[in-house]
Design a protein around this motif. Sequence first.
Motif, PDB file in Angstrom:
ATOM      1  N   ARG A 239      31.788  20.422  50.519  1.00  0.00           N
ATOM      2  CA  ARG A 239      32.045  21.666  50.674  1.00  0.00           C
ATOM      3  C   ARG A 239      30.802  22.584  51.167  1.00  0.00           C
ATOM      4  NH1 ARG A 239      36.377  22.663  47.082  1.00  0.00           N
ATOM      5  NH2 ARG A 239      37.185  20.766  46.604  1.00  0.00           N
ATOM      6  N   LYS A 240      31.252  23.675  51.770  1.00  0.00           N
ATOM      7  CA  LYS A 240      30.438  24.784  52.359  1.00  0.00           C
ATOM      8  C   LYS A 240      29.841  25.171  51.148  1.00  0.00           C
ATOM      9  CE  LYS A 240      32.438  25.262  56.792  1.00  0.00           C
ATOM     10  NZ  LYS A 240      33.135  25.998  57.700  1.00  0.00           N
ATOM     11  N   ALA A 241      28.795  26.223  51.139  1.00  0.00           N
ATOM     12  CA  ALA A 241      27.991  26.829  49.959  1.00  0.00           C
ATOM     13  C   ALA A 241      29.154  27.737  49.443  1.00  0.00           C
ATOM     14  CB  ALA A 241      27.102  27.909  50.700  1.00  0.00           C
TER      15      ALA A 241
ATOM     16  N   TYR B  81      35.116  21.192  53.885  1.00  0.00           N
ATOM     17  CA  TYR B  81      34.914  21.167  55.702  1.00  0.00           C
ATOM     18  C   TYR B  81      35.060  19.528  55.778  1.00  0.00           C
ATOM     19  CZ  TYR B  81      30.083  19.285  55.023  1.00  0.00           C
ATOM     20  OH  TYR B  81      29.019  18.661  54.610  1.00  0.00           O
TER      21      TYR B  81
ATOM     22  N   ALA C 135      34.321  11.754  60.008  1.00  0.00           N
ATOM     23  CA  ALA C 135      34.806  10.602  59.360  1.00  0.00           C
ATOM     24  C   ALA C 135      35.967  10.755  58.503  1.00  0.00           C
ATOM     25  CB  ALA C 135      33.514  10.088  58.622  1.00  0.00           C
TER      26      ALA C 135
ATOM     27  N   TRP D 195      39.598   9.433  58.357  1.00  0.00           N
ATOM     28  CA  TRP D 195      40.363   9.007  57.162  1.00  0.00           C
ATOM     29  C   TRP D 195      41.584   9.700  56.912  1.00  0.00           C
ATOM     30  CZ3 TRP D 195      37.494   6.092  53.361  1.00  0.00           C
ATOM     31  CH2 TRP D 195      38.395   5.784  52.029  1.00  0.00           C
TER      32      TRP D 195
ATOM     33  N   VAL E  94      36.989   1.167  48.147  1.00  0.00           N
ATOM     34  CA  VAL E  94      35.956   1.701  49.165  1.00  0.00           C
ATOM     35  C   VAL E  94      34.808   2.341  48.188  1.00  0.00           C
ATOM     36  CG1 VAL E  94      35.407   3.121  51.341  1.00  0.00           C
ATOM     37  CG2 VAL E  94      37.613   1.659  50.932  1.00  0.00           C
TER      38      VAL E  94
ATOM     39  N   ILE F   3      33.389  -4.950  58.845  1.00  0.00           N
ATOM     40  CA  ILE F   3      33.605  -3.918  58.031  1.00  0.00           C
ATOM     41  C   ILE F   3      32.320  -3.270  57.298  1.00  0.00           C
ATOM     42  CG2 ILE F   3      34.441  -4.668  55.594  1.00  0.00           C
ATOM     43  CD1 ILE F   3      36.584  -2.342  57.937  1.00  0.00           C
ATOM     44  N   ARG F   4      31.328  -4.099  56.887  1.00  0.00           N
ATOM     45  CA  ARG F   4      30.242  -3.896  56.194  1.00  0.00           C
ATOM     46  C   ARG F   4      29.190  -3.096  57.109  1.00  0.00           C
ATOM     47  NH1 ARG F   4      30.374  -8.227  55.425  1.00  0.00           N
ATOM     48  NH2 ARG F   4      30.553  -9.446  53.451  1.00  0.00           N
TER      49      ARG F   4
ATOM     50  N   TYR G 282      34.390   6.198  60.510  1.00  0.00           N
ATOM     51  CA  TYR G 282      35.840   6.005  60.654  1.00  0.00           C
ATOM     52  C   TYR G 282      36.326   6.015  59.222  1.00  0.00           C
ATOM     53  CZ  TYR G 282      40.227   4.667  62.733  1.00  0.00           C
ATOM     54  OH  TYR G 282      41.591   4.726  63.227  1.00  0.00           O
ATOM     55  N   PHE G 283      36.999   4.949  58.935  1.00  0.00           N
ATOM     56  CA  PHE G 283      37.786   4.906  57.722  1.00  0.00           C
ATOM     57  C   PHE G 283      36.859   4.092  56.356  1.00  0.00           C
ATOM     58  CE2 PHE G 283      41.545   5.480  55.557  1.00  0.00           C
ATOM     59  CZ  PHE G 283      41.896   4.643  55.081  1.00  0.00           C
ATOM     60  N   GLU G 284      36.092   3.528  56.631  1.00  0.00           N
ATOM     61  CA  GLU G 284      35.266   2.594  55.790  1.00  0.00           C
ATOM     62  C   GLU G 284      33.936   3.154  55.376  1.00  0.00           C
ATOM     63  OE1 GLU G 284      36.766   0.483  54.436  1.00  0.00           O
ATOM     64  OE2 GLU G 284      38.337   0.296  55.668  1.00  0.00           O
ATOM     65  N   GLU G 285      33.320   2.787  54.211  1.00  0.00           N
ATOM     66  CA  GLU G 285      32.193   3.238  53.999  1.00  0.00           C
ATOM     67  C   GLU G 285      31.889   4.375  54.031  1.00  0.00           C
ATOM     68  OE1 GLU G 285      30.919   0.824  52.470  1.00  0.00           O
ATOM     69  OE2 GLU G 285      32.155  -0.910  52.990  1.00  0.00           O
ATOM     70  N   TYR G 286      32.643   5.368  53.908  1.00  0.00           N
ATOM     71  CA  TYR G 286      32.260   6.799  54.101  1.00  0.00           C
ATOM     72  C   TYR G 286      31.369   7.398  53.100  1.00  0.00           C
ATOM     73  CZ  TYR G 286      33.598  11.606  54.223  1.00  0.00           C
ATOM     74  OH  TYR G 286      33.398  13.156  54.272  1.00  0.00           O
TER      75      TYR G 286
ATOM     76  N   ILE H 295      29.556  10.414  51.602  1.00  0.00           N
ATOM     77  CA  ILE H 295      29.608  11.863  51.211  1.00  0.00           C
ATOM     78  C   ILE H 295      28.593  12.885  51.648  1.00  0.00           C
ATOM     79  CG2 ILE H 295      29.819  13.452  49.506  1.00  0.00           C
ATOM     80  CD1 ILE H 295      30.839  11.132  47.558  1.00  0.00           C
ATOM     81  N   PRO H 296      28.940  13.496  52.491  1.00  0.00           N
ATOM     82  CA  PRO H 296      27.733  14.214  53.343  1.00  0.00           C
ATOM     83  C   PRO H 296      27.441  15.403  52.326  1.00  0.00           C
ATOM     84  CG  PRO H 296      29.735  14.338  54.411  1.00  0.00           C
ATOM     85  CD  PRO H 296      30.159  13.770  53.231  1.00  0.00           C
ATOM     86  N   GLU H 297      26.303  16.122  52.551  1.00  0.00           N
ATOM     87  CA  GLU H 297      25.638  16.921  51.566  1.00  0.00           C
ATOM     88  C   GLU H 297      26.496  18.403  52.075  1.00  0.00           C
ATOM     89  OE1 GLU H 297      22.853  16.653  49.857  1.00  0.00           O
ATOM     90  OE2 GLU H 297      23.221  14.539  50.099  1.00  0.00           O
ATOM     91  N   THR H 298      26.189  19.516  51.009  1.00  0.00           N
ATOM     92  CA  THR H 298      26.929  20.603  51.308  1.00  0.00           C
ATOM     93  C   THR H 298      26.148  21.300  52.679  1.00  0.00           C
ATOM     94  OG1 THR H 298      27.256  20.941  48.981  1.00  0.00           O
ATOM     95  CG2 THR H 298      27.134  22.941  50.221  1.00  0.00           C
ATOM     96  N   ILE H 299      26.830  21.904  53.393  1.00  0.00           N
ATOM     97  CA  ILE H 299      26.177  22.593  54.377  1.00  0.00           C
ATOM     98  C   ILE H 299      26.397  24.093  54.534  1.00  0.00           C
ATOM     99  CG2 ILE H 299      26.806  20.523  56.250  1.00  0.00           C
ATOM    100  CD1 ILE H 299      29.181  22.346  57.320  1.00  0.00           C
ATOM    101  N   GLN H 300      25.447  24.762  55.192  1.00  0.00           N
ATOM    102  CA  GLN H 300      25.431  26.272  55.184  1.00  0.00           C
ATOM    103  C   GLN H 300      26.590  26.843  55.884  1.00  0.00           C
ATOM    104  OE1 GLN H 300      22.901  27.998  53.527  1.00  0.00           O
ATOM    105  NE2 GLN H 300      22.708  25.858  52.345  1.00  0.00           N
ATOM    106  N   LEU H 301      26.937  28.041  55.222  1.00  0.00           N
ATOM    107  CA  LEU H 301      27.919  28.785  56.140  1.00  0.00           C
ATOM    108  C   LEU H 301      27.559  29.305  57.554  1.00  0.00           C
ATOM    109  CD1 LEU H 301      29.600  30.639  53.158  1.00  0.00           C
ATOM    110  CD2 LEU H 301      30.824  28.983  54.604  1.00  0.00           C
TER     111      LEU H 301
ATOM    112  N   GLU I 279      25.721  32.622  56.706  1.00  0.00           N
ATOM    113  CA  GLU I 279      24.767  32.329  55.801  1.00  0.00           C
ATOM    114  C   GLU I 279      23.595  32.163  56.443  1.00  0.00           C
ATOM    115  OE1 GLU I 279      25.120  30.237  52.231  1.00  0.00           O
ATOM    116  OE2 GLU I 279      26.810  31.604  51.383  1.00  0.00           O
TER     117      GLU I 279
END
Lengths: 152, 152
Positions: free
Chosen positions: A34-36, A41, A45, A49, A73, B120-121, B126-130, B132-138, B141
Amino acid sequence: MSVLSIQEVSQKYAIKTDTIRYYERIGLMPPVPRKANGNRYFDEALQGWLEMLVCLRRSGISIEALHDYTEMVQAGDKTLMARQNLLEAQRTLLLEKQADLERSLKRLDHKISLYKSGEIRANKSYFEEYKIPETIQLENERKRQFKEKGSL
Amino acid sequence: MSVLSIQEVSQKYAIKTDTIRYYERIGLMPPVPRKANGNRYFDEALQGWLEMLVCLRRSGISIEALHDYTEMVQAGDKTLMARQNLLEAQRTLLLEKQADLERSLKRLDHKISLYKSGEIRANKSYFEEYKIPETIQLENERKRQFKEKGSL
DNA sequence: GCTTGACTTGGAGTGCACTTCAACCAATAT
DNA sequence: ATATTGGTTGAAGTGCACTCCAAGTCAAGC
């Protein structure tokens, strides 16, 4: 191009925003970042998916299978073998679907050819021009009738 | 062999008796003839009809399409052209399904090959080993931050 | 400052295709 | 005679996969 809103991925992959949110809710995707302000978003990747999800769902792979795969996964490398097995099972299902489809197409093509040749009018039995038969007697009713005749 | 009970056709075509009765009720078959006690019986024509229904349903042709077709058959020869059109439309749908299936199978096969090769490791995106990204700024903002910096 | 529009949530509603149920009847087996 | 088996009906229930809704937040444009 690299990061899209829910609206944008929705258009890109021809899938409703509601469906995307639904997919996330039931665990068909890793938690969407999520955004702030809380808006989702989709980076490349996640877009990949989602595209895969859409593709596999279109061909009839169940929500359940995709859910299980997603969970595995996220659980990490210890599920690699189970994931492979799942994918192979789904592959088998698709091959069966393919065979069913082939059969139906053959039948349909045959039927259409009968319409085209005008043969269908004459083709009274099988699937066309079905005539409703009369009510028939039961086995034992017929037996009873014979008995009555015999006892007369 | 020539005339079967609902149970017998049910086994012959691997379809529940309930489903057969349901199909009749909603008009996917011409009215099924009855014995004197009210039980349904299925002659060869009806068996053929049922077999076709099962085949087409398995491949995903809708109840609605089959219903319309059934109605038209009962309406007689004046619907011949409309019937042909319906069949051709359904054929097109099946061809589309076939293409979807083909696409999914290709993807699945590719994916399975990645698992088999152990790739796959390493295949992080793409589809594997996704991850999670950090929250990004707007956008705005970030702009505001610049403004604040500028006004300091 | 107010409206517009895109987003958020949880929960309820929809559509399709069965599937199950309760209550009943008819024929056969003991 | 009675129990079992196999059929009948209409109506209600189920499962899957969305799809819609109400109520709210947030950022942007007028």
